[in-house]
Design a protein around this motif. Sequence first.
Motif, short mmCIF file in Angstrom:
data_model
loop_
_atom_site.label_atom_id
_atom_site.label_comp_id
_atom_site.label_asym_id
_atom_site.label_seq_id
_atom_site.Cartn_x
_atom_site.Cartn_y
_atom_site.Cartn_z
N UNK A 68 0.82 -1.21 0.00
CA UNK A 68 0.00 0.00 0.00
C UNK A 68 0.86 1.26 0.00
N UNK A 69 2.03 1.21 0.60
CA UNK A 69 2.94 2.36 0.52
C UNK A 69 3.33 2.59 -0.94
N UNK A 70 3.59 1.50 -1.65
CA UNK A 70 3.97 1.59 -3.06
C UNK A 70 2.85 2.15 -3.92
N UNK A 71 1.59 1.97 -3.47
CA UNK A 71 0.45 2.55 -4.19
C UNK A 71 0.18 3.99 -3.74
N UNK A 72 1.05 4.52 -2.89
CA UNK A 72 1.01 5.91 -2.44
C UNK A 72 -0.24 6.25 -1.65
N UNK A 73 -0.70 5.31 -0.82
CA UNK A 73 -1.83 5.63 0.04
C UNK A 73 -1.40 5.79 1.50
N UNK A 74 -0.10 5.67 1.77
CA UNK A 74 0.40 5.86 3.13
C UNK A 74 0.34 7.31 3.55
N UNK A 75 0.08 7.54 4.83
CA UNK A 75 -0.04 8.89 5.40
C UNK A 75 1.32 9.31 5.95
N UNK A 76 1.90 10.37 5.39
CA UNK A 76 3.23 10.81 5.82
C UNK A 76 3.22 11.82 6.95
N UNK A 77 2.03 12.24 7.41
CA UNK A 77 1.97 13.27 8.44
C UNK A 77 1.63 12.74 9.82
N UNK A 78 2.02 11.52 10.12
CA UNK A 78 1.65 10.90 11.39
C UNK A 78 2.76 11.03 12.44
N UNK A 79 2.42 10.75 13.66
CA UNK A 79 3.42 10.69 14.73
C UNK A 79 4.42 9.58 14.42
#
Length: 194
Positions: A68-79
């Motif tokens: 899912x990171x590779x599909x660019x759905x990961x949230x980069x603004x998390x703790x």
Amino acid sequence: MKSVCVYCGSSNGVKPLYAEAARAFGRALVEAELALVYGGGKVGLMGVIADTVMAAGGRAIGVIPELLVNKEVGHNGLTELHVVPDMHQRKKMMADLSDAFVAMPGGVGTLEELFEVYTWAQLGYHQKPVAVLNIDGFYDPLITMLRHTVEEGFMRGTYFDVLQVEAEPAALISRLQRYQPPPQDKWADNRNAV
């Protein structure tokens, strides 16, 4: 209780009140000083609750598989964002990081995650609360089905009662904080009706 794992949809659903409830639940988590543990996505209700928690000054911990990171759905603004190899490791890490489990509206993935931790509770792998945030009666058909399994002798009533159900975010958090698991002998009884 320090953290709550939330399972929810990677879409917003058809009713705006689902996203409104996700925002309300996110704010309630922060007010109760509870960290959010969730699937690490930036889309759908997952993104709504994470954004709300972060905007309110809370902690949001995401766990997402590489696919899912590779599909660019990961949230980069998390703790914190933990990237793991697969779904099995994702679910295990989310469970290990959490003191309670809540399902909000979602699809088959949300249901699968809910039933996995519910089953783990029945088998005695944990005694953490398992709950649904029953927004606008979303989970009413599921609750009816679970009652049917009790009536038909496939699940004990004690185990049915393990699932906590509330329609309002603050009420659900309060219920999670007050939760007392059934006595160990009751849990042992449940293992005979898996």
